[in-house]
Scaffold this active site. Structure first.
Site, PDB file in Angstrom:
ATOM      1  N   HIS A  60     -35.858  -6.886 -22.100  1.00 46.02           N
ATOM      2  CA  HIS A  60     -35.260  -6.568 -20.800  1.00 46.02           C
ATOM      3  C   HIS A  60     -36.304  -6.273 -19.731  1.00 46.02           C
ATOM      4  O   HIS A  60     -35.990  -6.265 -18.546  1.00 46.02           O
ATOM      5  CB  HIS A  60     -34.255  -5.425 -20.930  1.00 46.02           C
ATOM      6  N   GLY A  93     -52.622  -4.931 -30.325  1.00 54.70           N
ATOM      7  CA  GLY A  93     -52.612  -6.312 -29.879  1.00 54.70           C
ATOM      8  C   GLY A  93     -51.683  -6.541 -28.711  1.00 54.70           C
ATOM      9  O   GLY A  93     -51.017  -5.621 -28.222  1.00 54.70           O
ATOM     10  N   ASP A  94     -51.631  -7.788 -28.275  1.00 59.83           N
ATOM     11  CA  ASP A  94     -50.846  -8.230 -27.126  1.00 59.83           C
ATOM     12  C   ASP A  94     -49.720  -9.122 -27.632  1.00 59.83           C
ATOM     13  O   ASP A  94     -49.980 -10.201 -28.179  1.00 59.83           O
ATOM     14  CB  ASP A  94     -51.756  -8.992 -26.165  1.00 59.83           C
ATOM     15  N   PHE A  95     -48.471  -8.697 -27.476  1.00 56.20           N
ATOM     16  CA  PHE A  95     -47.377  -9.482 -28.052  1.00 56.20           C
ATOM     17  C   PHE A  95     -47.152 -10.817 -27.348  1.00 56.20           C
ATOM     18  O   PHE A  95     -46.403 -11.648 -27.829  1.00 56.20           O
ATOM     19  CB  PHE A  95     -46.075  -8.686 -28.146  1.00 56.20           C
TER      20      PHE A  95
END
Length: 337
Positions: A246, A226-228
């Site tokens: 970061h 998935g895509d965070f």
């Protein structure tokens, strides 16, 4: 007036030429010099024959590294491994060979040379140089993506044990490693906490190379592509974000943290932002160096504790404490506000 070895002029010149140390270190890593010294010292001629290089040129590169205690040349002309050079072995515990290759690779090296332009513009020039943002470039150039994935796994290997040991994880429940790469940190957390279950969340191409499928962890993990930025697996007890924030601007970090906040539906759920926490003052700190790398290639940054608190608060989280670890990274813990 003549200069002395420690005069300001000499020191400033050394700083200006410091990139040559990085170049020599990269050459040694790519040639596998440390691997050929694992069984004992060897001369430049012997090393050149083993690595397919020119003996005279190899000796000059290793001689420079020896001034930084990376290798040592003895009076007979033989080179030895040193404690600083030993992690360059590909088979060393927590080997840093792949990390050195990654950190000195073109996607980091070239933008660093354009630091003045980055400072003038207030943004990275990476896209000007490569035609896409950093992570877009890694997707378009599989070779660069492989160097990054392998290098990050190598860099993380020396950090994951100390980080897992520094935090009091719950006795049971579920831990989600958000953007966890190949799963090195999650593996260490699960090994140290035998009643925990783990979910490794990352993009599908990265998950194909995970390291969780070991007998000790049988039945205690799963992967979740998935895509965070969009969503992360809900209902866990602990969410890990190691060396994720970061990489991104403040606005993007808040998007990631809000996705985690939405997923934190379980009472007492905690989020651990694991990154360098930059201290005040003029003393050297690895986070101050890494901050320039983030600035030149990614428009990311290393942050001090107040900056982490601002991000967490903006995402609907409440900072609770910051824990040091026996690595260059710290753990900033947060709970649902």
């Amino acid at each position: 007036m003549p200069t002395t070895p420690h005069s300001p002029a000499v020191r400033l010149t050394e700083h200006a030429l410091a990139y040559l140390h990085s170049a020599a270190l990269r050459a040694a890593a790519l040639l596998g010099v440390a691997d050929h010294l694992a069984d004992g010292p060897r001369t430049a001629e012997e090393l050149a024959a083993a690595t397919g290089s020119d003996a005279a040129h190899l000796r000059r590169a290793l001689r420079l590294l020896a001034t930084r205690e990376v290798f040592r040349e003895d009076e007979t002309g033989a080179f030895h491994l040193t404690p600083a050079a030993d992690p360059l072995r590909s088979d060393a515990p927590s080997s840093l060979r792949d990390a050195v290759v990654m950190l000195t690779d073109e996607p980091f090296w070239r933008p660093a040379g354009q630091l003045a332009d980055t400072v003038r513009r207030g943004r990275t020039v990476f896209e000007d140089l490569f035609g896409a943002p950093y992570f877009g470039h890694l997707e378009r150039v599989p070779e660069a993506g492989a160097v990054f994935d392998t290098g990050m796994a190598g860099l993380a290997e020396s950090e994951n044990g100390p980080i897992a040991a520094a935090y009091d994880f719950p006795a049971d429940g579920t831990v989600v490693d958000v953007g966890g790469g190949r799963g090195g940190l999650l593996r260490q957390v699960l090994l140290r906490n035998p009643a925990l279950h783990g979910i490794l969340h990352d993009q599908e191409p990265v998950l194909r190379h995970h390291t969780l499928d070991t007998p000790e962890l049988t039945g205690r993990w799963q992967t979740h592509p998935g895509d965070f930025f969009a969503a992360v697996p809900p209902g866990a007890d602990v969410y890990l974000l190691k060396r994720i924030l970061h990489d991104w601007s403040d606005d993007d970090c808040v998007r990631i943290l809000r996705a985690c906040r939405t997923a934190m539906t379980r009472p007492g759920s905690r989020l651990l932002a694991i990154d360098a926490v930059v201290p005040a003052g003029n003393a050297p700190h690895p986070g101050k160096t890494m901050d320039i790398l983030m600035m030149t290639s990614l428009d990311g940054r290393e942050r001090d504790e107040p900056a982490f608190h601002r991000l967490l608060t903006a995402a609907g989280l409440e900072p609770s404490r910051t824990l040091a670890t026996d690595s260059t990274l710290s753990i900033v813990e947060a709970v649902v506000a």
